[in-house]
Scaffold this active site. Structure first.
Site, PDB file in Angstrom:
ATOM      1  N   LYS A  83       8.574  -1.949  -0.304  1.00  0.00           N
ATOM      2  CA  LYS A  83       7.262  -1.342  -0.041  1.00  0.00           C
ATOM      3  C   LYS A  83       7.096  -1.157   1.467  1.00  0.00           C
ATOM      4  O   LYS A  83       7.213  -2.126   2.242  1.00  0.00           O
ATOM      5  CB  LYS A  83       6.181  -2.269  -0.606  1.00  0.00           C
ATOM      6  CG  LYS A  83       4.875  -1.596  -0.955  1.00  0.00           C
ATOM      7  CD  LYS A  83       3.990  -2.587  -1.712  1.00  0.00           C
ATOM      8  CE  LYS A  83       2.622  -2.049  -1.982  1.00  0.00           C
ATOM      9  NZ  LYS A  83       1.704  -3.106  -2.437  1.00  0.00           N
TER      10      LYS A  83
HETATM   11  O1  G3P Z   1      -1.608  -3.763  -3.512  1.00  0.00           O
HETATM   12  C1  G3P Z   1      -2.370  -2.840  -2.838  1.00  0.00           C
HETATM   13  C2  G3P Z   1      -3.765  -2.614  -3.366  1.00  0.00           C
HETATM   14  O2  G3P Z   1      -3.777  -2.528  -4.755  1.00  0.00           O
HETATM   15  C3  G3P Z   1      -4.805  -3.517  -2.778  1.00  0.00           C
HETATM   16  O3  G3P Z   1      -6.054  -3.392  -3.411  1.00  0.00           O
HETATM   17  O4  G3P Z   1      -8.343  -4.233  -3.801  1.00  0.00           O
HETATM   18  O5  G3P Z   1      -7.073  -4.992  -1.759  1.00  0.00           O
HETATM   19  O6  G3P Z   1      -7.938  -2.664  -1.916  1.00  0.00           O
HETATM   20  P1  G3P Z   1      -7.417  -3.854  -2.687  1.00  0.00           P
END
Ligand code: G3P
Length: 214
Positions: A83
């Protein structure tokens, strides 16, 4: 639509896997920090539970560092997907990994042109962040629809992985918009199978049955 779980918590990964619906896992440095474990050892554990793609994010922000870390991650298990951030260095690393046959997930995507560029550089997955765009008053789902259209216009094979999914309506809208994959917290995966009429229906069936047969 494929379903990934967005966590580094091994119990949640095991539970989602046992539900029979899990196609892969995404992790990030924040999720690993929350668990307080070493990234490499947690990735090893995850790859023993799940046979699908497991995204492992680099911490480095420069090309050379991304290549070094990404190679280390990729040695952990065959299903590791490196990633990388949607930056100029990330794009360059994406091309290099792709040329070596190592799959990549280009993360922190907030505009369709980033998605177009990373597809051209051979990304396996692109991760547009829905919730974080909603957080700043933009329409995260519009980004999913736009990327879908751009990829379909040119037959680009990079998979659209909807990330930063915060609730079940996000998940449903991803499926309607034609996202290839959605990665969700375990709470969203579980909530997808919950409806109050299902619960009250079961209760009523059991009450009627007991009334009739004791
Ligand atoms: O893994 C990346 C993403 O899904 C993070 O989500 O909720 O931290 O914006 P969030």
């Amino acid at each position: 639509m494929e379903l990934y779980i967005d966590t580094a918590n091994i119990d949640e990964i095991r539970q989602a896997h046992d539900m029979g619906v899990l196609d892969g896992v995404t992790t990030n440095p924040s999720l690993i920090a929350k668990e307080g474990v070493k990234y490499a050892s947690r990735l090893e554990e995850i790859c023993k539970v799940v046979s699908g793609p497991v995204s492992a994010e680099v911490i480095a922000t420069d090309y050379a560092g991304m290549m070094k870390e990404g190679i280390e991650h990729s040695k952990i298990a065959p299903q590791i997907v490196v990633k990388l951030p949607c930056t100029l260095d990330g794009l360059k690393a994406c091309r290099s990994f792709s040329d070596q046959g190592i799959k990549t997930n280009l993360t922190l995507c907030f505009q369709s042109l980033q998605a177009l560029m990373v597809a051209k550089a051979g990304a396996f997955l692109v991760s547009p962040f829905i919730g974080r765009l909603d957080d700043i008053g933009q329409d995260g789902m519009a980004l999913i629809r736009e990327i879908r259209q751009v990829y379909d216009n040119y037959g680009l094979r990079t998979k659209v992985l909807a990330a930063s999914v915060r609730h079940t309506n996000h998940l449903l809208q991803c499926a309607l918009a034609g996202a290839d994959v959605a990665t969700c917290p375990f709470s969203v995966i579980k909530s997808s199978m919950i409806h109050p009429l299902t619960d009250s229906g079961i209760k009523k069936f059991l009450e009627d049955y007991r009334k009739a047969f004791g």
